[in-house]
Design a protein around this motif. Structure first.
Motif, short mmCIF file in Angstrom:
data_model
loop_
_atom_site.label_atom_id
_atom_site.label_comp_id
_atom_site.label_asym_id
_atom_site.label_seq_id
_atom_site.Cartn_x
_atom_site.Cartn_y
_atom_site.Cartn_z
N SER A 12 0.86 -1.19 0.00
CA SER A 12 0.00 0.00 0.00
C SER A 12 0.90 1.24 0.00
O SER A 12 1.79 1.36 0.85
CB SER A 12 -0.86 0.01 1.27
N LEU A 14 0.29 4.14 0.88
CA LEU A 14 -0.11 5.19 1.85
C LEU A 14 1.09 5.71 2.65
O LEU A 14 1.18 6.90 2.94
CB LEU A 14 -1.18 4.64 2.80
N HIS A 37 -1.49 -1.48 -3.94
CA HIS A 37 -2.72 -1.15 -3.21
C HIS A 37 -2.79 0.36 -3.02
O HIS A 37 -1.84 0.98 -2.52
CB HIS A 37 -2.71 -1.86 -1.85
N HIS A 70 -8.63 0.73 -3.11
CA HIS A 70 -9.44 0.54 -1.91
C HIS A 70 -10.19 1.84 -1.64
O HIS A 70 -9.61 2.82 -1.18
CB HIS A 70 -8.51 0.18 -0.74
N MET A 72 -12.22 4.02 0.41
CA MET A 72 -12.76 4.30 1.74
C MET A 72 -13.51 5.64 1.64
O MET A 72 -13.08 6.66 2.18
CB MET A 72 -11.62 4.35 2.77
N MET A 141 -10.68 -5.83 7.04
CA MET A 141 -9.84 -4.80 7.65
C MET A 141 -9.38 -5.28 9.03
O MET A 141 -10.20 -5.64 9.88
CB MET A 141 -10.61 -3.49 7.80
N VAL A 143 -7.38 -3.31 10.88
CA VAL A 143 -7.23 -2.05 11.65
C VAL A 143 -8.47 -1.22 11.32
O VAL A 143 -9.18 -1.51 10.36
CB VAL A 143 -5.97 -1.25 11.26
N GLY A 146 -8.11 4.31 7.80
CA GLY A 146 -7.80 5.75 7.80
C GLY A 146 -6.32 6.05 7.83
O GLY A 146 -5.88 7.07 7.31
N PHE A 147 -5.53 5.13 8.43
CA PHE A 147 -4.11 5.45 8.57
C PHE A 147 -3.24 4.19 8.45
O PHE A 147 -3.69 3.09 8.78
CB PHE A 147 -3.86 6.10 9.96
N GLY A 149 0.41 2.15 9.61
CA GLY A 149 1.21 2.05 10.82
C GLY A 149 0.45 1.74 12.10
O GLY A 149 0.97 1.92 13.19
N GLN A 150 -0.79 1.27 11.98
CA GLN A 150 -1.56 0.95 13.19
C GLN A 150 -1.32 -0.49 13.64
O GLN A 150 -0.79 -1.29 12.89
CB GLN A 150 -3.07 1.15 12.93
N ILE A 182 -0.03 -5.60 9.17
CA ILE A 182 0.61 -6.88 8.85
C ILE A 182 2.12 -6.67 8.73
O ILE A 182 2.58 -5.71 8.09
CB ILE A 182 0.07 -7.45 7.52
N VAL A 199 -2.23 -6.97 2.23
CA VAL A 199 -1.86 -5.56 2.07
C VAL A 199 -0.77 -5.22 3.07
O VAL A 199 -0.85 -5.59 4.25
CB VAL A 199 -3.08 -4.65 2.28
N GLY A 201 1.66 -1.96 4.23
CA GLY A 201 2.00 -0.54 4.07
C GLY A 201 3.32 -0.23 4.74
O GLY A 201 4.39 -0.32 4.13
N SER A 202 3.27 0.05 6.04
CA SER A 202 4.48 0.48 6.77
C SER A 202 5.49 -0.65 6.91
O SER A 202 6.65 -0.40 7.25
CB SER A 202 4.08 1.02 8.14
C1 DX5 Z 1 -5.73 1.80 6.18
C2 DX5 Z 1 -5.44 1.31 4.77
C3 DX5 Z 1 -4.35 0.28 4.73
C4 DX5 Z 1 -3.01 0.81 5.24
C5 DX5 Z 1 -2.13 -0.35 5.62
O1 DX5 Z 1 -6.94 2.49 6.19
O2 DX5 Z 1 -6.59 0.72 4.20
O3 DX5 Z 1 -4.20 -0.21 3.39
O4 DX5 Z 1 -2.38 1.56 4.23
O5 DX5 Z 1 -1.00 0.19 6.24
P1 DX5 Z 1 -0.20 -0.70 7.33
O6 DX5 Z 1 0.23 -1.96 6.61
O7 DX5 Z 1 0.97 0.16 7.73
O8 DX5 Z 1 -1.16 -0.99 8.45
#
Ligand code: DX5
Ligand code: ZN
Length: 224
Positions: A12, A14, A37, A70, A72, A141, A143, A146-147, A149-150, A182, A199, A201-202
């Motif tokens: 992702s 993001l 993503h 995705h 949102m 989901m 987490v 919205g963000f 790194g959670q 993840i 998915v 991201g961080s």
């Molecule tokens: C959160 C996004 C995720 C996010 C994943 O709302 O939908 O795709 O970018 O980021 P990490 O892997 O860092 O949780």
């Protein structure tokens, strides 16, 4: 679970460096990513705003990988055509944001994209029962959206197992995607629970290691 499906890694962007987005995406592609993503956020469905079709179009120019978009956003049916035109291959809508989910999925398919439906952490898998035969992927989901790194919500593993069981009954070829928190520490758990699109991201875009190093470590952990 029926015959295990190949695990696909979906970085992702993001948490990528938007000042060098093309380089980051090329690194993900060269590092063995299966999808890119893209998290679209409207500031009302989630408390954050990211980007729209313009950025999807730019990303489309720099990679041949399938774009896993995705959405949102509230009432995504308004924009699915714009994202399809921008080059999206998969469009994921949030079940909580759709008043007429069946017609939205129909519209996504008519646009030539694969259709996926996402569930927020508190949304039951049962809400998807009637739509399962019509979709290509479910996104669980792990987490609150919205963000990046959670922290991974631990009850997501049981939800993935139950979701995979429901899919094996109503749509065995449907992919199961997991999104949020993840890393190398838990990717093997979510794969074991039936997720086959992951998915990241961080855990891919960070200062600790290169994109290629992170993807290689995640691939190894997923196959461990
Ligand atoms: C959160 C996004 C995720 C996010 C994943 O709302 O939908 O795709 O970018 O980021 P990490 O892997 O860092 O949780
Ligand atoms: Zn996402």
């Amino acid at each position: 679970m029926l015959k295990a499906k190949p695990v696909k890694l979906a970085p992702s962007i993001l948490t990528a460096d938007f000042g060098h987005l093309a380089d980051e995406i090329r690194a993900a592609e060269e590092g063995g990513a299966d999808y890119i993503h893209l998290d679209i956020m409207d500031g009302t469905f989630v408390p954050n705003i990211t980007f729209g079709p313009l950025v999807v179009e730019a990303v489309r120019q720099v990679t041949k990988l399938p774009l896993d978009v995705h959405l949102m956003i509230h009432d995504p049916e308004r924009y699915v055509a714009d994202f399809a035109k921008a080059g999206a291959n998969n469009l994921t809508v949030q079940v909580e944001a759709c008043l007429h989910l069946h017609s939205t999925v129909q519209k996504i398919n008519e646009l030539g994209c694969s259709a996926s439906v996402a569930l927020n952490p508190a949304t039951s898998i049962e809400t998807l029962r009637e739509i399962l035969p019509f979709i290509d992927m479910v996104l669980v989901m792990s987490v609150n959206p919205g963000f990046g790194g959670q922290k991974f919500i631990e009850t997501s593993t049981s939800k993935l197992r139950r979701m995979r069981k429901l899919l094996d009954e109503f749509n065995p070829t449907c992919d199961l995607e997991v999104d949020g928190g993840i890393s190398t520490h838990n990717i093997d758990d979510v794969v074991r629970c039936g997720a086959n699109v992951i998915v990241l991201g961080s855990s891919v875009f960070n200062k600790q290691a290169t994109v290629a190093e992170n993807l290689a470590a995640l691939r190894r952990a997923a196959e461990s």
